[in-house]
Enzyme design. Sequence first.
Site, PDB file in Angstrom:
ATOM      1  N   TRP A 130       0.880  -1.181   0.000  1.00  0.00           N
ATOM      2  CA  TRP A 130       0.000   0.000   0.000  1.00  0.00           C
ATOM      3  C   TRP A 130       0.912   1.224   0.000  1.00  0.00           C
ATOM      4  CZ3 TRP A 130      -2.139   2.663   4.836  1.00  0.00           C
ATOM      5  CH2 TRP A 130      -3.172   3.553   4.523  1.00  0.00           C
ATOM      6  N   ASP A 211      -0.212  -5.169   9.598  1.00  0.00           N
ATOM      7  CA  ASP A 211      -1.321  -4.314   9.197  1.00  0.00           C
ATOM      8  C   ASP A 211      -2.500  -5.229   8.885  1.00  0.00           C
ATOM      9  OD1 ASP A 211      -3.182  -2.720   7.901  1.00  0.00           O
ATOM     10  OD2 ASP A 211      -1.688  -1.530   6.831  1.00  0.00           O
ATOM     11  N   LYS A 246     -13.298  -1.090   6.687  1.00  0.00           N
ATOM     12  CA  LYS A 246     -13.887  -1.994   5.692  1.00  0.00           C
ATOM     13  C   LYS A 246     -14.792  -3.024   6.352  1.00  0.00           C
ATOM     14  CE  LYS A 246      -9.989  -0.272   3.967  1.00  0.00           C
ATOM     15  NZ  LYS A 246      -9.550   0.456   2.820  1.00  0.00           N
TER      16      LYS A 246
HETATM   17  N1  KET Z   1      -3.854  -0.481   5.689  1.00  0.00           N
HETATM   18  C1  KET Z   1      -4.100  -0.970   4.461  1.00  0.00           C
HETATM   19  C2  KET Z   1      -3.341  -2.170   4.000  1.00  0.00           C
HETATM   20  C3  KET Z   1      -5.053  -0.350   3.655  1.00  0.00           C
HETATM   21  O1  KET Z   1      -5.282  -0.875   2.469  1.00  0.00           O
HETATM   22  C4  KET Z   1      -5.742   0.790   4.111  1.00  0.00           C
HETATM   23  C5  KET Z   1      -6.686   1.507   3.230  1.00  0.00           C
HETATM   24  C6  KET Z   1      -5.454   1.251   5.398  1.00  0.00           C
HETATM   25  C7  KET Z   1      -4.501   0.599   6.149  1.00  0.00           C
HETATM   26  C8  KET Z   1      -6.138   2.462   5.996  1.00  0.00           C
HETATM   27  O2  KET Z   1      -7.362   2.176   6.547  1.00  0.00           O
HETATM   28  P1  KET Z   1      -8.073   3.153   7.602  1.00  0.00           P
HETATM   29  O3  KET Z   1      -8.297   2.275   8.801  1.00  0.00           O
HETATM   30  O4  KET Z   1      -9.316   3.606   6.985  1.00  0.00           O
HETATM   31  O5  KET Z   1      -7.142   4.281   7.929  1.00  0.00           O
HETATM   32  N2  KET Z   1      -6.669   1.338   1.961  1.00  0.00           N
HETATM   33  C9  KET Z   1      -7.581   1.861   0.958  1.00  0.00           C
HETATM   34  C10 KET Z   1      -7.978   3.277   1.099  1.00  0.00           C
HETATM   35  C11 KET Z   1      -6.835   4.234   1.227  1.00  0.00           C
HETATM   36  O6  KET Z   1      -5.904   4.209   0.432  1.00  0.00           O
HETATM   37  O7  KET Z   1      -6.901   5.030   2.191  1.00  0.00           O
HETATM   38  C12 KET Z   1      -6.982   1.576  -0.424  1.00  0.00           C
HETATM   39  O8  KET Z   1      -5.889   0.989  -0.535  1.00  0.00           O
HETATM   40  O9  KET Z   1      -7.627   1.905  -1.433  1.00  0.00           O
END
Ligand code: KET
Length: 401
Positions: A130, A211, A246
């Site tokens: 990511w 993660d 998610k």
């Molecule tokens: N870790 C990973 C691996 C991940 O794909 C995301 C979000 C996050 C953490 C962040 O999640 P949050 O708990 O909402 O802070 N990924 C998607 C959205 C983004 O880029 O923010 C994506 O990869 O599209």
Amino acid sequence: MFKHIPPFAGDPILSLNDDYQRDPRPHKINLSIGIYFDDAGRIPVLDSVRRAEALVVAKGGPKPYLPIEGAANFRAAVQALLFGAAHEAVTSGRVATIQSVGSSGGLKVGADFIARHFAGSQVWVSDPTWDNHRSMFEGAGLAVHTYPYYDERTGGLKFDEMLATLRRLPPKSIVLLHACCHNPTGVDLSAAQWDALIPLLRERELIPYLDLAYQGFGDGIEADAGAVRTLASAGLSFFIANSFSKSMSLYGERCGALSVVCPDAAQAALVLGQLKFTVRRNYSSPPIHGGQIVATVLTDPELRRSWEAELGAMRERILTMRRTLHGVLSAKLPGRDFGYFLTQRGMFSYTGLSAAQADRLREQHAVYVLRSGRICVAGLNTANVEATAVAMAAVLGAATA
Ligand code: KET
């Protein structure tokens, strides 16, 4: 005053999602951002979450500042979800957990903690990962490198190369690992591969940083926490950031946590103290509302059952889309092997589309995928999967013709 400020180049994921929103073409298809959409193409409001929120609102009450580390019921529920309530690491009090602003907030607090207390450490992330992992660790002042991971030839894992690289790292290096549903490739370590990795992490004194953003989207809520539990049971010390964005479709409520598994309760108390210090000087304390929704879903038996069923249905729908995409593409381009759509897990698949092909998909077919070739399978639905597969076949077929 501000002329010297460089323009922001934008984020590869969020900017593409913005472009999609602005695209006037009615048949446009969004496979860019990692968001789960239902079969009608909407971000679902889970019934369990809606009912939990009604309970939280009905309670009313004041809105004090939460403690720096977050709400106690949220933190306990997170530990039970990740490790199992009866896990020795939890009952012995050697896990330090803070409620964070999304898992992104947790990842960054952990990165700041590492930069301060493991100043000589450098970070290794999978190739690819990511994009924001690199940004966040570099933003904390840490040097970021990659270890081999995705095998373009097979659409699988370069496990031996990965181990060979990790074996050469200096002690106390940080190794970022996706606990399940690897973003962007959908390629995960098997349980046996996790078992093989553990002795290496221990012998080389490496510090795993997990993660877990897609718990429940791989093989199930419990199964997807397998790596977390295996590492904890093996007695390793490690970091884990987890997300409810998610799994509860609560993106904008910013619900996540950072947990640090320590050798004993006394060290966990020290770590928790320094995590609190980091939070206090950043944003002081986390917000109340979303965390209380999450805690209610996790701890109310009825809502918990309902959430597990809803998450199970999301996982199944993604698998159905994987099968359909695989079927149409295999029929259109019989010479190519699309088996990776079936073996990869979670929201994402790495399609092997080049940046130029991704551009062509977007410009000519209004199908938005990341320029790395990542697609969000959860953006597919009964109404658009056929058109997506046809467009992908056209772009891929043109390249082979
Ligand atoms: N870790 C990973 C691996 C991940 O794909 C995301 C979000 C996050 C953490 C962040 O999640 P949050 O708990 O909402 O802070 N990924 C998607 C959205 C983004 O880029 O923010 C994506 O990869 O599209």
